[in-house]
Structures are given as structure tokens and as C-alpha cells.
Design an enzyme around this catalytic site. Structure first.
Site, PDB file in Angstrom:
ATOM      1  N   CYS A   3       0.837  -1.202   0.000  1.00  0.00           N
ATOM      2  CA  CYS A   3       0.000   0.000   0.000  1.00  0.00           C
ATOM      3  C   CYS A   3       0.875   1.256   0.000  1.00  0.00           C
ATOM      4  O   CYS A   3       1.711   1.444   0.882  1.00  0.00           O
ATOM      5  CB  CYS A   3      -0.915  -0.002   1.230  1.00  0.00           C
ATOM      6  SG  CYS A   3      -1.773   1.568   1.447  1.00  0.00           S
ATOM      7  N   CYS A   6       0.603   3.426   3.132  1.00  0.00           N
ATOM      8  CA  CYS A   6       1.275   2.778   4.269  1.00  0.00           C
ATOM      9  C   CYS A   6       2.786   2.973   4.157  1.00  0.00           C
ATOM     10  O   CYS A   6       3.466   3.188   5.165  1.00  0.00           O
ATOM     11  CB  CYS A   6       0.949   1.288   4.320  1.00  0.00           C
ATOM     12  SG  CYS A   6      -0.690   0.913   4.971  1.00  0.00           S
ATOM     13  N   ASP A  29      -0.452  16.129  -2.206  1.00  0.00           N
ATOM     14  CA  ASP A  29      -0.790  15.204  -3.290  1.00  0.00           C
ATOM     15  C   ASP A  29       0.263  15.330  -4.398  1.00  0.00           C
ATOM     16  O   ASP A  29       0.689  16.434  -4.746  1.00  0.00           O
ATOM     17  CB  ASP A  29      -2.191  15.525  -3.838  1.00  0.00           C
ATOM     18  CG  ASP A  29      -2.736  14.417  -4.706  1.00  0.00           C
ATOM     19  OD1 ASP A  29      -3.716  13.780  -4.303  1.00  0.00           O
ATOM     20  OD2 ASP A  29      -2.171  14.193  -5.803  1.00  0.00           O
ATOM     21  N   HIS A  45      -3.760   1.313   8.467  1.00  0.00           N
ATOM     22  CA  HIS A  45      -4.471   1.091   7.205  1.00  0.00           C
ATOM     23  C   HIS A  45      -5.978   0.884   7.401  1.00  0.00           C
ATOM     24  O   HIS A  45      -6.413   0.044   8.194  1.00  0.00           O
ATOM     25  CB  HIS A  45      -3.879  -0.121   6.472  1.00  0.00           C
ATOM     26  CG  HIS A  45      -4.481  -0.316   5.114  1.00  0.00           C
ATOM     27  ND1 HIS A  45      -3.942   0.247   3.979  1.00  0.00           N
ATOM     28  CD2 HIS A  45      -5.613  -0.948   4.728  1.00  0.00           C
ATOM     29  CE1 HIS A  45      -4.703  -0.059   2.946  1.00  0.00           C
ATOM     30  NE2 HIS A  45      -5.720  -0.788   3.373  1.00  0.00           N
ATOM     31  N   ASN A  83     -13.065  10.323  -2.094  1.00  0.00           N
ATOM     32  CA  ASN A  83     -13.426   9.368  -3.144  1.00  0.00           C
ATOM     33  C   ASN A  83     -13.451   7.979  -2.512  1.00  0.00           C
ATOM     34  O   ASN A  83     -12.468   7.572  -1.887  1.00  0.00           O
ATOM     35  CB  ASN A  83     -12.401   9.414  -4.282  1.00  0.00           C
ATOM     36  CG  ASN A  83     -12.367  10.767  -4.969  1.00  0.00           C
ATOM     37  OD1 ASN A  83     -13.394  11.426  -5.129  1.00  0.00           O
ATOM     38  ND2 ASN A  83     -11.181  11.208  -5.368  1.00  0.00           N
ATOM     39  N   HIS A  96      -8.335   8.221   2.440  1.00  0.00           N
ATOM     40  CA  HIS A  96      -7.696   9.539   2.426  1.00  0.00           C
ATOM     41  C   HIS A  96      -8.742  10.603   2.158  1.00  0.00           C
ATOM     42  O   HIS A  96      -9.680  10.392   1.377  1.00  0.00           O
ATOM     43  CB  HIS A  96      -6.570   9.617   1.387  1.00  0.00           C
ATOM     44  CG  HIS A  96      -6.949   9.152   0.023  1.00  0.00           C
ATOM     45  ND1 HIS A  96      -7.076   7.822  -0.305  1.00  0.00           N
ATOM     46  CD2 HIS A  96      -7.247   9.841  -1.108  1.00  0.00           C
ATOM     47  CE1 HIS A  96      -7.429   7.705  -1.572  1.00  0.00           C
ATOM     48  NE2 HIS A  96      -7.543   8.938  -2.086  1.00  0.00           N
TER      49      HIS A  96
HETATM   50  P1  DGP Z   1      -8.084   8.991  -5.188  1.00  0.00           P
HETATM   51  O1  DGP Z   1      -8.595   9.030  -6.572  1.00  0.00           O
HETATM   52  O2  DGP Z   1      -9.020   9.716  -4.217  1.00  0.00           O
HETATM   53  O3  DGP Z   1      -7.731   7.602  -4.716  1.00  0.00           O
HETATM   54  O4  DGP Z   1      -6.751   9.848  -5.214  1.00  0.00           O
HETATM   55  C1  DGP Z   1      -5.488   9.355  -4.901  1.00  0.00           C
HETATM   56  C2  DGP Z   1      -4.543  10.505  -4.900  1.00  0.00           C
HETATM   57  O5  DGP Z   1      -3.312  10.071  -4.398  1.00  0.00           O
HETATM   58  C3  DGP Z   1      -4.253  11.131  -6.277  1.00  0.00           C
HETATM   59  O6  DGP Z   1      -4.713  12.485  -6.286  1.00  0.00           O
HETATM   60  C4  DGP Z   1      -2.762  11.062  -6.431  1.00  0.00           C
HETATM   61  C5  DGP Z   1      -2.279  10.760  -5.037  1.00  0.00           C
HETATM   62  N1  DGP Z   1      -1.102   9.901  -4.980  1.00  0.00           N
HETATM   63  C6  DGP Z   1      -0.971   8.677  -5.549  1.00  0.00           C
HETATM   64  N2  DGP Z   1       0.247   8.165  -5.280  1.00  0.00           N
HETATM   65  C7  DGP Z   1       0.882   9.091  -4.504  1.00  0.00           C
HETATM   66  C8  DGP Z   1       2.169   9.125  -3.894  1.00  0.00           C
HETATM   67  O7  DGP Z   1       2.991   8.217  -3.993  1.00  0.00           O
HETATM   68  N3  DGP Z   1       2.468  10.242  -3.185  1.00  0.00           N
HETATM   69  C9  DGP Z   1       1.578  11.289  -3.035  1.00  0.00           C
HETATM   70  N4  DGP Z   1       1.992  12.336  -2.316  1.00  0.00           N
HETATM   71  N5  DGP Z   1       0.359  11.269  -3.602  1.00  0.00           N
HETATM   72  C10 DGP Z   1       0.017  10.178  -4.326  1.00  0.00           C
END
Ligand code: DGP
Length: 111
Positions: A3, A6, A29, A45, A83, A96
Site C-alpha cells: 500500500c 502505508c 498530493d 491502514h 473518493n 484519504h
Molecule cells: P483517489 O482518486 O481519491 O484515490 O486519489 C489518490 C490521490 O493520491 C491522487 O490524487 C494522487 C495521489 N497519490 C498517488 N500516489 C501518490 C504518492 O505516492 N504520493 C503522493 N503524495 N500522492 C500520491
């Protein structure tokens, strides 16, 4: 550990931290949809909001989102997005909250 959030919590992957509390972490993000785009996650988690049963943790997550908005000085307002599961467009399977702001947001914002 597969994950991605995680791994961020464990410090195995880098992130830009905005806030840390006992049970919650907030970091920027990687694909920001607005000038401020912060993710608030439980350290332990939980798959999605659908699985969130712990009321204290629910409160800490919501408090953290508000605290992020204050620290980021989102005085004009912001949006909180969770989401959830497939139909909700959830990509990362670790609960999240998106704190999104810093500009006037449109009526829909996918992430
Ligand atoms: P969702 O569609 O709600 O599951 O959005 C997941 C968000 O997580 C997306 O906007 C991009 C972000 N994200 C994915 N991988 C990573 C990561 O490795 N680091 C960070 N900081 N954000 C991430």
C-alpha cells in the site's frame, strides 16, 4: 508492504508533510488539482471511508483536515473530498481525505 500510503506513513516513500498527529498524517498530493492539495490519511491502514468504524479516528481525520486548511491559510474556503471505492473514483486503497483549495473550485472536482 504494497500500500503506497502505508509506505509513506512508514517513511519508505518520500512525501511533503503538512501535519502529523498521533493517528493521522497529512502530505501534499503528488498530482495537485489546485494550488493547495493535501491528503489526510490514517496512519493505520483502513481501505476506504466505507470501512471507517472508529469514531475517534473519524474525528481526528476531520480535525486534521480543518487544521491543514488553517495552516495553509485557506481563508476563502476549500473542499474536502473522500473518493470512496470504485464508483467514487478511489484510486489508492487506503482511506484519504483530499483538502483542496487556493482557487475558486468548479462545481465538480474528481480529485
Ligand atoms: P483517489 O482518486 O481519491 O484515490 O486519489 C489518490 C490521490 O493520491 C491522487 O490524487 C494522487 C495521489 N497519490 C498517488 N500516489 C501518490 C504518492 O505516492 N504520493 C503522493 N503524495 N500522492 C500520491
Amino acid at each position: 508492504m504494497s500500500c503506497v500510503f502505508c509506505r509513506i506513513v512508514a517513511g519508505e516513500l518520500p512525501s511533503t508533510l503538512v501535519l502529523e498527529s498521533e493517528r493521522v498524517l497529512a502530505f501534499r498530493d503528488i498530482r495537485p488539482a489546485a494550488p493547495v492539495h493535501v491528503l489526510v490519511v490514517p496512519k493505520a491502514h483502513v481501505d476506504s471511508l466505507f470501512e471507517l468504524e472508529d469514531r475517534e479516528l473519524a474525528g481526528e481525520l476531520l480535525w486534521a483536515a480543518a487544521e491543514v486548511a488553517r495552516r495553509e491559510q485557506l481563508t476563502g474556503g476549500f473542499r474536502l473530498i473522500a473518493n470512496t471505492r470504485h464508483d467514487g473514483g478511489q484510486e489508492v486503497g487506503h482511506l484519504h481525505l483530499h483538502v483542496v483549495g487556493g482557487r475558486r473550485l468548479g462545481p465538480m472536482l474528481a480529485r
